[in-house]
Write a protein that holds these residues in place. Structure first.
Motif, short mmCIF file in Angstrom:
data_model
loop_
_atom_site.label_atom_id
_atom_site.label_comp_id
_atom_site.label_asym_id
_atom_site.label_seq_id
_atom_site.Cartn_x
_atom_site.Cartn_y
_atom_site.Cartn_z
N ALA A 185 30.33 -8.19 -20.29
CA ALA A 185 31.34 -7.28 -19.75
C ALA A 185 30.65 -6.16 -19.00
O ALA A 185 29.91 -5.38 -19.61
N ALA A 186 30.87 -6.07 -17.70
CA ALA A 186 30.25 -5.04 -16.88
C ALA A 186 31.19 -3.85 -16.75
O ALA A 186 32.34 -4.00 -16.32
N MET A 193 26.99 -9.32 -9.45
CA MET A 193 26.87 -10.14 -8.24
C MET A 193 26.48 -11.56 -8.62
O MET A 193 25.49 -11.74 -9.33
N PRO A 194 27.20 -12.58 -8.14
CA PRO A 194 26.74 -13.95 -8.31
C PRO A 194 25.45 -14.14 -7.52
O PRO A 194 25.25 -13.54 -6.46
N THR A 195 24.55 -14.98 -8.03
CA THR A 195 23.28 -15.17 -7.35
C THR A 195 23.45 -15.69 -5.92
O THR A 195 22.64 -15.38 -5.05
N GLU A 196 24.50 -16.44 -5.66
CA GLU A 196 24.71 -16.96 -4.30
C GLU A 196 24.92 -15.83 -3.30
O GLU A 196 24.62 -15.98 -2.11
N ARG A 197 25.41 -14.67 -3.75
CA ARG A 197 25.64 -13.53 -2.84
C ARG A 197 24.33 -12.84 -2.45
O ARG A 197 24.29 -12.11 -1.47
N ILE A 198 23.28 -13.04 -3.22
CA ILE A 198 22.01 -12.40 -2.90
C ILE A 198 20.99 -13.41 -2.38
O ILE A 198 19.78 -13.15 -2.34
N GLY A 199 21.48 -14.59 -1.98
CA GLY A 199 20.61 -15.58 -1.36
C GLY A 199 19.75 -16.36 -2.33
O GLY A 199 18.69 -16.86 -1.95
N VAL A 200 20.19 -16.48 -3.58
CA VAL A 200 19.43 -17.20 -4.60
C VAL A 200 20.29 -18.33 -5.13
O VAL A 200 21.49 -18.15 -5.37
N GLN A 201 19.69 -19.48 -5.31
CA GLN A 201 20.43 -20.63 -5.84
C GLN A 201 20.68 -20.46 -7.34
O GLN A 201 19.92 -19.81 -8.04
N GLY A 202 21.72 -21.11 -7.82
CA GLY A 202 22.04 -21.08 -9.24
C GLY A 202 23.45 -20.55 -9.48
O GLY A 202 24.12 -20.07 -8.56
N ASP A 203 23.89 -20.64 -10.74
CA ASP A 203 25.25 -20.23 -11.09
C ASP A 203 25.24 -19.03 -12.02
O ASP A 203 26.16 -18.84 -12.83
N LEU A 204 24.20 -18.20 -11.94
CA LEU A 204 24.09 -17.03 -12.80
C LEU A 204 24.65 -15.80 -12.09
O LEU A 204 24.90 -15.81 -10.89
N ASP A 205 24.84 -14.73 -12.87
CA ASP A 205 25.21 -13.43 -12.33
C ASP A 205 24.04 -12.47 -12.50
O ASP A 205 23.27 -12.57 -13.46
N VAL A 206 23.92 -11.55 -11.58
CA VAL A 206 22.98 -10.43 -11.70
C VAL A 206 23.82 -9.17 -11.84
O VAL A 206 24.69 -8.90 -11.02
N ILE A 207 23.57 -8.41 -12.91
CA ILE A 207 24.29 -7.17 -13.16
C ILE A 207 23.28 -6.03 -13.12
O ILE A 207 22.28 -6.05 -13.83
N VAL A 208 23.54 -5.04 -12.27
CA VAL A 208 22.60 -3.93 -12.08
C VAL A 208 23.36 -2.61 -12.13
O VAL A 208 24.56 -2.55 -11.82
N PRO A 209 22.69 -1.51 -12.51
CA PRO A 209 23.33 -0.20 -12.46
C PRO A 209 23.65 0.21 -11.02
O PRO A 209 22.92 -0.14 -10.09
N ARG A 210 24.73 0.94 -10.83
CA ARG A 210 25.10 1.39 -9.49
C ARG A 210 24.26 2.59 -9.05
O ARG A 210 24.18 2.88 -7.87
N GLY A 211 23.63 3.26 -9.99
CA GLY A 211 22.79 4.41 -9.67
C GLY A 211 21.39 4.23 -10.20
O GLY A 211 20.87 3.11 -10.21
N LEU A 212 20.78 5.32 -10.67
CA LEU A 212 19.39 5.28 -11.16
C LEU A 212 19.31 5.12 -12.68
O LEU A 212 18.24 5.31 -13.25
N ALA A 213 20.41 4.79 -13.32
CA ALA A 213 20.40 4.63 -14.76
C ALA A 213 19.71 3.33 -15.17
O ALA A 213 19.39 2.47 -14.35
N LEU A 214 19.47 3.21 -16.48
CA LEU A 214 18.87 2.00 -17.04
C LEU A 214 19.89 1.33 -17.96
O LEU A 214 20.86 1.94 -18.40
N ILE A 215 19.64 0.06 -18.23
CA ILE A 215 20.52 -0.69 -19.14
C ILE A 215 19.91 -0.67 -20.53
O ILE A 215 18.73 -0.93 -20.69
#
Length: 215
Positions: A185-186, A193-215
């Motif tokens: 849950a993001a 972002m689905p990996t296909e949106r960032i030019g990477v093959q596969g069916d995974l998601d990439v979840i990143v902070p919108r700012g300079l925070a850490l997870i």
């Protein structure tokens, strides 16, 4: 920056591939990466990075791609260039089509969390790179390509507790600046972002902070 021994230096900027972690960044420097990387999870939900179906998570797997593309490859660590004798270096580079010099120092220094340690150590590593270029040039190497697999953020401030975003959960790997996997849950502070949106093959998601925070 002027390297010891002189020579022409061209600096070319590049946009790193998301997610900005070592295993992806190093794979993106390999031959074949221009055709696309694939991200997937193994049976234990650990991240795998592949090029043309071949796993490239370990240094030797990446060196194998260089050997397939260029022939004989001499593989050095940065400190090897400084501790080996001239005869040892000459012997190792004599028949090489490509000389690879790997360094993990900046990665380690940047992850200490101590600003003064990181910045001072970065300068020392750059000086070591300059000396390595100068020494290898004396052994007939005339062209050098120096590249980083990814960069660092948040070196200019201390990350306090209010800048730590709760982990999204789900199956996959969590790094300080990214989750790569399935589900979870993001919150509004995270971007999925689905990996296909960032030019990477596969069916995974990439979840990143919108700012300079850490997870």
């Amino acid at each position: 920056r002027q390297f010891e021994g002189g020579g022409n230096v061209d600096i070319v900027a590049a946009i790193g591939l998301l997610p900005s972690i070592t295993s992806v960044g190093m794979a993106n420097l390999c031959p074949g990466a221009e055709r696309g990387l694939e991200l997937r999870l193994d049976a234990d939900d650990r991240l795998e990075v592949r090029i043309d179906g071949q796993e490239v998570m370990k240094p030797q797997q990446r060196v194998s791609l260089l050997q397939a593309a260029h022939g004989q490859v001499t593989d050095f660590r940065l400190d090897d260039i400084h501790r080996f004798s001239d005869n040892e270096i000459a012997e190792r580079v004599a028949d090489a089509s490509l000389v690879l010099v790997r360094s993990h120092e900046i990665d380690e220094q940047g992850e200490t969390g101590k600003l003064n340690v990181g910045l001072n150590a970065f300068e020392a590593t750059v000086r070591d790179l300059s000396r390595a270029v100068a020494r290898l040039s004396h052994h007939g190497i005339t062209q050098f390509v120096i590249s980083a697999d990814h960069g660092f953020l948040a070196l200019t401030r201390v990350v306090a507790g209010h800048m730590i975003i709760p982990k999204p959960g789900g199956r996959g790997e969590v790094h300080r600046r990214a989750f790569i996997g399935k589900g979870g849950a993001a919150s509004e502070a995270l971007l999925r972002m689905p990996t296909e949106r960032i030019g990477v093959q596969g069916d995974l998601d990439v979840i990143v902070p919108r700012g300079l925070a850490l997870i």
